[in-house]
Design an enzyme around this catalytic site. Structure first.
Site, PDB file in Angstrom:
ATOM      1  CG  HIS A 140      47.910 -28.977 -56.341  1.00 39.85           C
ATOM      2  ND1 HIS A 140      48.502 -28.318 -55.050  1.00 39.85           N
ATOM      3  CD2 HIS A 140      47.144 -28.415 -56.252  1.00 39.85           C
ATOM      4  CE1 HIS A 140      47.625 -27.333 -54.869  1.00 39.85           C
ATOM      5  NE2 HIS A 140      46.792 -27.173 -55.729  1.00 39.85           N
ATOM      6  CD  GLU A 141      44.641 -27.997 -59.743  1.00 42.35           C
ATOM      7  OE1 GLU A 141      43.242 -27.502 -59.259  1.00 42.35           O
ATOM      8  OE2 GLU A 141      45.186 -26.528 -59.639  1.00 42.35           O
ATOM      9  CG  HIS A 144      42.214 -28.069 -55.264  1.00 38.02           C
ATOM     10  ND1 HIS A 144      42.245 -27.316 -54.235  1.00 38.02           N
ATOM     11  CD2 HIS A 144      43.334 -27.771 -55.469  1.00 38.02           C
ATOM     12  CE1 HIS A 144      43.217 -27.096 -53.560  1.00 38.02           C
ATOM     13  NE2 HIS A 144      44.073 -26.480 -55.025  1.00 38.02           N
ATOM     14  CD  GLU A 193      46.260 -24.112 -53.320  1.00 31.04           C
ATOM     15  OE1 GLU A 193      47.326 -23.974 -54.173  1.00 31.04           O
ATOM     16  OE2 GLU A 193      44.894 -24.332 -53.685  1.00 31.04           O
TER      17      GLU A 193
HETATM   18 ZN   LIG Z   1      45.351 -25.377 -55.150  1.00 36.66          ZN
END
Ligand SMILES: [Zn+2]
Length: 273
Positions: A140-141, A144, A193
């Protein structure tokens, strides 16, 4: 000159929008103006500036030194490398993907700067139960940074004009520094997100990990109940149906969603921090 460029870019973005081609490869559309005024190398430059600011604030960010923690860093790098080698990280070769452990057992968080500097708190690692779960959050990171969410948000916040001036080398020399100083506390949009959650599944589907590790993390967060909002949720706002969406994407991809990888190894890793 930059006005001409801006006009071109805006015209381009409108055409893209009308053609319905502005969606990312993952099919999720977050930007009203699907345009990032920062270049990929400026994402790297921003990340380097944030890295320097973090290194200069050891009380706020108590980074664990590499020396004496070689095994822990090796463990974390192995997870990172599996994700980067999944074949699904677009900026794999463009960004640094440098890892840092932050020794703070009470902070449940991880973050990644533009250009791929990844920071993981020991509190997050100790909260999770398996390497697969941690891989889900790291995925997830990485997303980004890979999807360049921070610089896209900054383009929206500061306006194309100011950012293009920087790109063309005639902007306010302090603005880049000012922007870098805000990145640590930048709050992502709900759409970013959703996109990072989806990308985590996509990345992990190309690895040996269970591909819905991010969902397990959010389920565990939810089960904690409401009194203290974990830091992660204050900078990564929770979209609705997050767990369901991750599991649905995993089901659509047909990737593994049960079982776990090397649990004894994960316990040893946790105990070493
Ligand atoms: Zn996030």
């Amino acid at each position: 000159m930059f006005k001409k460029l801006k006009a071109l870019f805006l015209a381009g973005s409108l055409i893209l929008t009308f053609n319905g081609c502005s969606k990312d490869d993952d099919g999720i559309e977050c930007e009203l103006i699907p345009f990032n005024a920062f270049t990929v190398s400026q994402d790297r430059e921003l990340g380097m500036q944030v890295e320097a600011q973090i290194a200069a604030a050891p009380i706020e960010y108590p980074i664990m030194p590499e020396q004496g923690n070689e095994a822990a860093y090796a463990y974390l790098r192995n997870i990172r490398d599996k994700i980067l080698n999944s074949g699904n990280v677009k900026n794999k070769d463009n960004f640094e993907w440098k890892l840092y452990l932050i020794k703070d057992d009470n902070t449940l968080n991880a973050f990644c700067t533009p250009g791929g500097y990844i920071y993981v708190y020991t509190g997050l690692i100790k909260f999770l139960d398996t390497e697969d779960d941690l891989a889900g959050v790291i995925g997830h990171e990485i997303a980004h940074a890979d999807k360049r969410h921070s610089s896209k948000s900054m383009t929206t916040q500061y306006g194309v004009d100011a950012v293009l001036k920087i790109v063309l080398g005639n902007g306010d020399p302090n603005l880049l520094t000012q922007i870098a100083s805000q990145l640590g506390t930048l709050k992502y949009s709900r759409c970013h997100e959703t996109e990072a959650d989806a990308a985590s599944v996509d990345y992990l589907s190309g690895t040996s990990y269970r591909c819905n590790g991010a969902a397990t993390f959010f389920e565990k967060l939810k089960s904690m109940g409401g009194a203290n909002t974990p830091t992660f949720l204050s900078t990564h706002p929770s979209p609705d149906n997050r767990v369901e969406d991750i599991n649905k994407r995993a089901a659509d991809k047909g990737c593994r969603t049960t079982g776990s990888t090397s649990d004894p190894g994960y316990q040893t890793f946790k105990n070493s921090l």
